[in-house]
Motif scaffolding. Structure first.
Motif, mmCIF file in Angstrom:
data_model
loop_
_atom_site.group_PDB
_atom_site.id
_atom_site.type_symbol
_atom_site.label_atom_id
_atom_site.label_comp_id
_atom_site.label_asym_id
_atom_site.label_seq_id
_atom_site.Cartn_x
_atom_site.Cartn_y
_atom_site.Cartn_z
ATOM 1 N N PRO A 79 47.545 40.679 40.851
ATOM 2 C CA PRO A 79 48.211 39.818 39.958
ATOM 3 C C PRO A 79 47.357 38.547 40.044
ATOM 4 O O PRO A 79 46.668 38.034 40.868
ATOM 5 C CB PRO A 79 49.624 39.506 40.587
ATOM 6 N N MET A 80 47.418 37.821 38.805
ATOM 7 C CA MET A 80 46.903 36.712 38.474
ATOM 8 C C MET A 80 47.260 35.494 39.793
ATOM 9 O O MET A 80 46.245 34.720 40.133
ATOM 10 C CB MET A 80 47.285 35.749 37.230
ATOM 11 N N LYS A 81 48.339 35.588 40.249
ATOM 12 C CA LYS A 81 48.736 34.606 41.362
ATOM 13 C C LYS A 81 48.113 34.525 42.543
ATOM 14 O O LYS A 81 47.986 33.942 43.297
ATOM 15 C CB LYS A 81 50.126 34.755 41.539
ATOM 16 N N SER A 82 47.471 35.842 42.679
ATOM 17 C CA SER A 82 46.798 36.185 44.052
ATOM 18 C C SER A 82 45.385 35.573 43.878
ATOM 19 O O SER A 82 44.443 35.705 44.998
ATOM 20 C CB SER A 82 46.585 37.721 44.358
ATOM 21 N N VAL A 83 44.819 35.132 42.849
ATOM 22 C CA VAL A 83 43.456 34.836 42.709
ATOM 23 C C VAL A 83 43.321 33.246 42.655
ATOM 24 O O VAL A 83 44.266 32.567 42.074
ATOM 25 C CB VAL A 83 42.943 35.253 41.303
ATOM 26 N N ASP A 84 42.301 32.581 43.155
ATOM 27 C CA ASP A 84 42.032 31.152 43.052
ATOM 28 C C ASP A 84 41.195 30.988 41.850
ATOM 29 O O ASP A 84 39.840 31.282 41.624
ATOM 30 C CB ASP A 84 41.021 30.834 44.234
#
Length: 369
Positions: free
Chosen positions: A219-224
């Motif tokens: 998911p997007m939230k897991s990426v910096d």
């Protein structure tokens, strides 16, 4: 070297990633929260050897040669041309409503009279939106308009959108025309077909480049996001912003798969049920690639409201207020993600056919360079 993040491994994200990968100075990471590529185009062969379109039937069609030639780099297509029938008063009638439908639905004397009146008022080969078509004075044409509205459009729209047609944006209702022709095809585009090895294989080939890294279940939230020079986002913008302004309205669909021990279940790939049952239509997947099997698999399609966390958003609900909310989300997102580009049906909050999504992705890449 430029580091680029593409969020979504569907047809929009894959198009962006593929074009950007041609510049070897770009290092592209493609992420998707799903466990497969393809987004809603995802398909797979089941245990019977039948190619199943998991998220509903996808028939590629376009008159845009640039889009067609772009996809032909990654797949060959068959020459399948989609036809749809609707069960009306117990009979299967061609949809969109056309001259063949008129002849099948009504007594010959009435059908012939209606045809002559239509040809006296409109040019052969034109498509008349259902709402415009109802604004006629002639009694026979009024009858035809009321018949189509009641039997083809009204109840199907209520099931599909969960609303009365008067509450639906005209851009949606215009998609249901009366076609003054004997052409029974659902689409009249120059290029039509199904990828011979399926959509999943096509998109996998689009993402097959040494400078593309694919990460599924991500998911997007897991990426910096700060690690990237540029971001292309094809997901739902309200989800990206944690529904800070409330959820954007969508319709969702779900599919009930059923297997039958027979060659075919129905007369063609898609049969609509405007006035009967709770499902809107039945898909029979064998027809698309002419798969051979002693059994057949169908999918009954049901529509429902989108609820975050319970189902998936499919169709943006077009309205002035929804568009205003979307634009507020864009402004909010751009404050947080300065280098983010939005595209795709979810990212743009627009109802795109596949060819339009590809065209939009190509334009988005060109505009970003």
């Amino acid at each position: 070297m430029s580091k680029i993040l593409v969020v979504g491994a569907g047809i929009s994200g894959a198009t962006v990633a593929n074009v950007l990968s041609r510049n070897r100075d770009n290092q592209i990471t493609v992420i998707d929260k799903l466990n497969h590529v393809g987004g809603n185009c995802y398909d797979y062969r089941d245990e019977n050897g039948i190619m199943i379109h998991k998220y509903g039937s996808h028939i590629f069609h376009t008159s845009d040669k640039e889009v067609w030639e772009f996809l032909k780099q990654f797949t060959d297509f068959n020459t399948y041309m989609h036809k749809v029938v609707a069960v009306i008063e117990g009979n299967e009638l061609p949809i969109p409503f056309n001259f063949n439908t008129i002849q099948a639905a009504f007594p010959k004397t009435l059908a012939d009279r209606i045809e002559q009146k239509l040809l006296s008022k409109f040019k052969y080969g034109t498509k008349i939106p259902i709402k415009d078509f109802m604004e006629q004075d002639d009694e026979d044409l009024k009858f035809l308009a009321e018949y189509i509205y009641e039997n083809v459009f009204l109840h199907y729209t209520e099931k599909q959108w969960g609303k009365d047609p008067s509450q639906i944006d005209g851009a949606v209702t215009a998609r249901v025309p009366v076609y003054l022709s004997r052409d029974d095809r659902y689409f009249q585009n120059t290029y039509q077909g199904i990828p011979l090895n399926g959509y999943t294989a096509m998109i996998q080939k689009m993402l097959d480049a040494p400078n593309i890294e694919l990460k599924l279940d991500t998911p997007m939230k897991s990426v910096d996001s700060s690690e990237y020079d540029q971001i292309f986002y094809t997901g739902a913008i309200d989800e990206l912003m944690d529904y800070e302004l409330g959820p954007l309205p969508y319709r969702s669909v779900y599919f009930k798969l059923e297997t039958y021990e027979k060659e075919h279940y129905q007369s063609g790939a898609a049969v609509n049920y405007p006035n009967n049952y709770d499902f809107t239509r039945i898909h029979e997947y064998k027809y698309y690639l002419d798969d051979k099997s002693d059994v057949t698999v169908i999918a009954k399609e049901y529509s429902e409201d989108f609820v975050p966390g319970r189902n998936d958003p499919y169709y943006p609900i077009s309205s002035d207020s929804n568009q205003a909310l979307y634009e507020k989300y864009v402004a909010l997102a751009k404050k947080k993600y300065h280098t983010m580009n939005f595209l795709g049906r979810l990212g743009d909050y627009k109802y795109y056919d596949m060819d339009k999504a590809i065209k939009r992705a190509l334009e988005c890449v060109n505009a970003s360079n």
